[in-house]
Design an enzyme around this catalytic site. Sequence first.
Site, PDB file in Angstrom:
ATOM      1  N   GLY A  30     -10.892   4.233  -9.279  1.00 36.59           N
ATOM      2  CA  GLY A  30     -11.400   5.630  -9.223  1.00 36.59           C
ATOM      3  C   GLY A  30     -12.768   5.737  -9.586  1.00 36.59           C
ATOM      4  O   GLY A  30     -13.026   6.512 -10.552  1.00 36.59           O
ATOM      5  N   HIS A  88       0.932  -1.131   0.098  1.00 37.38           N
ATOM      6  CA  HIS A  88       0.010  -0.270  -0.035  1.00 37.38           C
ATOM      7  C   HIS A  88       0.899   1.252  -0.067  1.00 37.38           C
ATOM      8  O   HIS A  88       1.488   1.698   1.005  1.00 37.38           O
ATOM      9  CB  HIS A  88      -0.833   0.037   1.228  1.00 37.38           C
ATOM     10  N   HIS A 125      -2.798   6.910  -0.848  1.00 36.86           N
ATOM     11  CA  HIS A 125      -3.792   7.467   0.104  1.00 36.86           C
ATOM     12  C   HIS A 125      -3.151   8.019   1.437  1.00 36.86           C
ATOM     13  O   HIS A 125      -3.842   8.173   2.485  1.00 36.86           O
ATOM     14  CB  HIS A 125      -4.746   6.414   0.449  1.00 36.86           C
ATOM     15  N   TYR A 128      -0.605   7.278   3.483  1.00 35.44           N
ATOM     16  CA  TYR A 128      -0.095   6.253   4.296  1.00 35.44           C
ATOM     17  C   TYR A 128       1.336   6.492   4.222  1.00 35.44           C
ATOM     18  O   TYR A 128       1.940   7.314   3.593  1.00 35.44           O
ATOM     19  CB  TYR A 128      -0.649   5.215   4.299  1.00 35.44           C
TER      20      TYR A 128
END
Length: 380
Positions: A306, A185, A188, A190
């Site tokens: 998206g 990940h 976003h 992080y």
Amino acid sequence: MAGVVESDPIPLITPYQMGKFSLAHRVVLAPLTRQRSYGNVPQPHAILYYSQRATGSNGGLLITEATGVSDTAQGYPDTPGIWTKEHVEAWKPIVDAVHAKGATFFCQIWHVGRVSDSVYQPNGQAPISSTDKPLTPQIRSNGIDVAKFTPPRRLRTDEIPNLVNDFRLAARNAIEAGFDGVEIHGAHGYILEQFMKDKVNDRTDEYGGSLENRCRFPLEVVEAVSNEIGAERVGIRLSPFAEYAECGDSNPKELGLYMVNALNKYNILYCHMVEPRMKTVNEKTECPHSLVPMRKAFNGTFLVAGGYDRHDGNNAIAENRADLVVYGRLFLANPDLPKRFALDAPLNKYHRETFYVSDPVLGYTDYPFLEDETNVVASD
């Protein structure tokens, strides 16, 4: 290429060979935080949740909800982990159930960095990040509650290899649990983005300043994970255009292109990118096709996400803007989404108010299948 019309073959429902994984269609379950892993341990009710979304999508790709790599990785209640033996054992029956339906299953591994509060951290310590800049309070997805964040502690240079190792060990654990691979990940807001993006990263060491330095830590994670489990089992999610959690960049296109070109050196399986657009109830603003340069530059499988619907997804495949299309809310509410797309059937509406409740059924495994609705109509 012109858009898809109904008489054409359905691009989303065509096979795709993703490395060694044979996928029957191009519809992917997005990594969706559900907050139902009590005490960070995956629960038996996740067996049904994930296997439902493998039912009717035989041969598709599913990606787990974001899964913590360590006890410092948490920022939300009841999100799953994969850093202990208990976590590994808890994931095994979930993975087995998905494989029994014939689907491919990847575990998304994450660390939230500064998007956290000390209540989620071991011994109440401050969250870690690339920076010590605090994140301002944010309205939660329900539009009512406010999330507050403890000011982070800037990681020392000599601590970063330990964090890289957390991702490496999490990847090893995921394979031990039976997953086909992992998705790192890097999106976003992080921790990987907290290093990559210049509106957050204010470091002056080898992990800050230039684009190359800011991307060093994420690429070290990619290298370590690839060396541990094999690049053919590794994907990454990126959102260079987004500014979630106040994590933006002054030149997102340059960042995205730098990352995909750098990723090519590691020969990872896929890159999963989020479109630079946001859809809300009241408005839709978008920058169409802006991922195309990244798609052209990346050598592996290219996933896009998206706010796609059936029409958008079919066009993305038909126009070669993506290999696979990732669906979140639609797949959450329609466990048989590929079948509904194939038939152009009506879709269940998702219920935002139940996205993050702790109930093991409500808004989780109680969305009806198309057959259920057909039976109801036939019996009326």
